[in-house]
Design an enzyme around this catalytic site. Structure first.
Site, PDB file in Angstrom:
ATOM      1  N   GLY A  92      -4.254 -39.043 -40.731  1.00 25.95           N
ATOM      2  CA  GLY A  92      -4.349 -37.589 -40.552  1.00 25.95           C
ATOM      3  C   GLY A  92      -5.481 -37.208 -39.630  1.00 25.95           C
ATOM      4  O   GLY A  92      -6.037 -38.050 -38.931  1.00 25.95           O
ATOM      5  N   ASN A  93      -5.808 -35.936 -39.617  1.00 26.54           N
ATOM      6  CA  ASN A  93      -6.917 -35.464 -38.774  1.00 26.54           C
ATOM      7  C   ASN A  93      -7.615 -34.309 -39.472  1.00 26.54           C
ATOM      8  O   ASN A  93      -7.196 -33.858 -40.532  1.00 26.54           O
ATOM      9  CB  ASN A  93      -6.406 -35.077 -37.385  1.00 26.54           C
ATOM     10  N   TRP A  94      -8.669 -33.794 -38.860  1.00 25.59           N
ATOM     11  CA  TRP A  94      -9.532 -32.817 -39.516  1.00 25.59           C
ATOM     12  C   TRP A  94      -9.076 -31.372 -39.383  1.00 25.59           C
ATOM     13  O   TRP A  94      -9.767 -30.463 -39.828  1.00 25.59           O
ATOM     14  CB  TRP A  94     -10.953 -32.919 -38.955  1.00 25.59           C
ATOM     15  N   SER A  95      -7.961 -31.137 -38.734  1.00 22.86           N
ATOM     16  CA  SER A  95      -7.571 -29.740 -38.496  1.00 22.86           C
ATOM     17  C   SER A  95      -7.331 -28.998 -39.816  1.00 22.86           C
ATOM     18  O   SER A  95      -6.665 -29.505 -40.717  1.00 22.86           O
ATOM     19  CB  SER A  95      -6.299 -29.703 -37.643  1.00 22.86           C
TER      20      SER A  95
END
Ligand code: CTP
Length: 425
Positions: free
Chosen positions: A231-234
């Site tokens: 995943g990512n931090w958005s």
């Protein structure tokens, strides 16, 4: 600091407005609460008086010497009625003034926001639909209710948006009314040169009334096994700010949200997805009827070749547990779909979070994706993901650059919609 009137009509969601009141007070606004008499059956007068620090009346016969039924509306910077029941909408649409709240709605010359909440049947009744249309035509901002759990077990459209969202709506409207850096205080006239939005809406040229917009938000997740993902931090904050702002400009808004944990943006329909491929399918399906499509989501460029059905062990039984394959490029495909389906008038906007923004690379990315506008914002070292602020340069297909100085994500959203509205004209 602004002078806000919080109208409360007799719906069970009145309890949520106590939180809204707190948020408004904490932001430094002076808030006068005007409940209807029946609203006090849900939340009593002492609660409103204590939380607002102001007197509370429901009728026009209290403190007659102050002519409150005229003065309160006249001196307000913004009126928000939350919840607005079917009955309140009907009385407001008919121009009735039998109690302090409806009298205030008639005397207010500032933006008036109505946040309806009621059972789905009441919201969808032709009488309510007609009242809402009439109120909107006259300049009131009516926020479409959210879908979800209503009183009891039933669900459907009719929920009051969360207090944080209503608060964000108020702040966005006040920011439009009294531009940042301006020391104009509540109740005073905004100096010439600033747009005083009598109806609380944006100037006609920047309006999105009658437009349909689709916005992706959040960050996609690609499952590795039943317990892990890439995943990512958005967080979805920028996409949700765009959604709220477009709804306030009159657009019909759909948000395709990947793993966002924020309250649903006021006035928007939310479609939930998890992975890049889910988002690809949802965005292409929604884009067909859209006037503008905005990709703020952080999409995983790659996903695991296979998702393991059981938890991956470190014993080496799965030799290359995160072998990757490329995901579809949604933005690129949206621009391609538009050309294929003869929807050249549709505006396609991309976002690019870059640790080292570079104009040439930005223009090249815009061309590669085939979009009309690319909003390039620096990330890293406290900027971008999850923060309240953002800054960017918007590149256009024609080669123009519009810098957006560091400011709130709401302020950035307003500039993006101004640019989109200009292209839609
Ligand atoms: N995007 C998309 N589909 C992908 C990847 C990105 O639609 N598979 C969209 C993003 O939502 C964003 C824009 O493309 O609006 C730019 O994203 P970015 O990650 O900067 O683009 P990439 O093509 O992945 O370029 P880079 O190699 O710089 O990461």
């Amino acid at each position: 600091m602004a002078r806000v009137i919080l109208g409360v009509s007799a719906g069970i969601a009145a309890y949520k407005s106590a939180s809204l009141l707190r948020l408004l007070r904490e932001a430094g606004h002076r808030v006068r609460v005007i409940p209807t008499a029946d609203a006090l059956r849900f939340v009593g007068e002492p609660t409103w008086a204590a939380l607002s620090g102001e007197p509370v009346a429901t009728d026009v016969w209290t403190a007659v010497d102050e002519v409150a039924h005229v003065r309160l509306g006249q001196s307000a910077d913004l009126v928000i009625v939350a919840p607005a029941t079917a009955d309140l909408l009907a009385r407001a649409a008919a121009g009735m003034s039998g109690d302090l709240l409806t009298a205030t709605l008639l005397t207010a010359r500032c933006p008036v926001v109505l946040a309806p909440a009621m059972h789905t049947e009441m919201w969808e009744h032709p009488a309510t639909t007609a009242n809402v249309a009439l109120l909107r035509k006259r300049g009131a901002i009516v926020i479409d209710p959210a879908s979800g759990r209503l009183t009891g077990a039933d669900t459907g459209p009719g929920r009051l948006p969360d207090p944080e969202e209503l608060f964000a709506v108020v702040q966005a409207l006040l920011a439009r009314l009294i531009p940042a850096g301006n020391t104009v205080l509540a109740g005073n006239t905004v100096p010439a040169g600033n747009t005083v939005l009598a109806a609380g809406t944006v100037p006609a040229a920047a309006s999105l009334a009658g437009r349909r917009v689709v916005i992706s938000a959040g960050g996609t997740r690609e499952e590795l096994d039943p317990v892990r993902f890439l995943g990512n931090w958005s967080t979805g904050k920028q996409g949700y700010a765009l959604a709220r702002s477009a709804a306030l400009r009159g657009a019909e808004v759909t948000v395709v949200a990947a793993n966002v944990e924020l309250p649903d943006p006021a006035g928007a329909r939310v479609v939930r997805v998890v992975s890049a491929r889910d988002m690809h399918a949802a965005m292409l399906a929604e884009a067909g009827i859209a006037d503008a499509v905005v990709m703020t989501a952080a999409v995983a460029d790659f996903r695991p070749v296979a998702r393991s059905d059981s938890k991956i062990k470190k014993d080496g039984s799965q030799p290359d547990p995160i072998a990757l394959t490329e995901n579809p490029d949604i933005l690129h495909d949206l621009a391609g779909r538009r050309a294929r389906e003869g929807q050249e008038g549709q505006v396609v906007v991309g976002f690019a979070a870059e640790t080292d923004p570079d104009p040439q690379a930005a223009q090249a990315k815009l061309a590669r994706k085939g979009c009309d506008l690319l909003v390039v914002n620096p990330v890293g070292n406290g900027r971008g993901f999850g923060s309240a602020d953002n800054e960017a340069v918007v590149y256009s297909r024609e080669g123009s650059q519009t810098p957006i100085p560091r400011g709130s994500k709401e302020a950035l959203a307003e500039v993006v919609w101004d640019l989109v509205a200009a292209r839609l004209r």
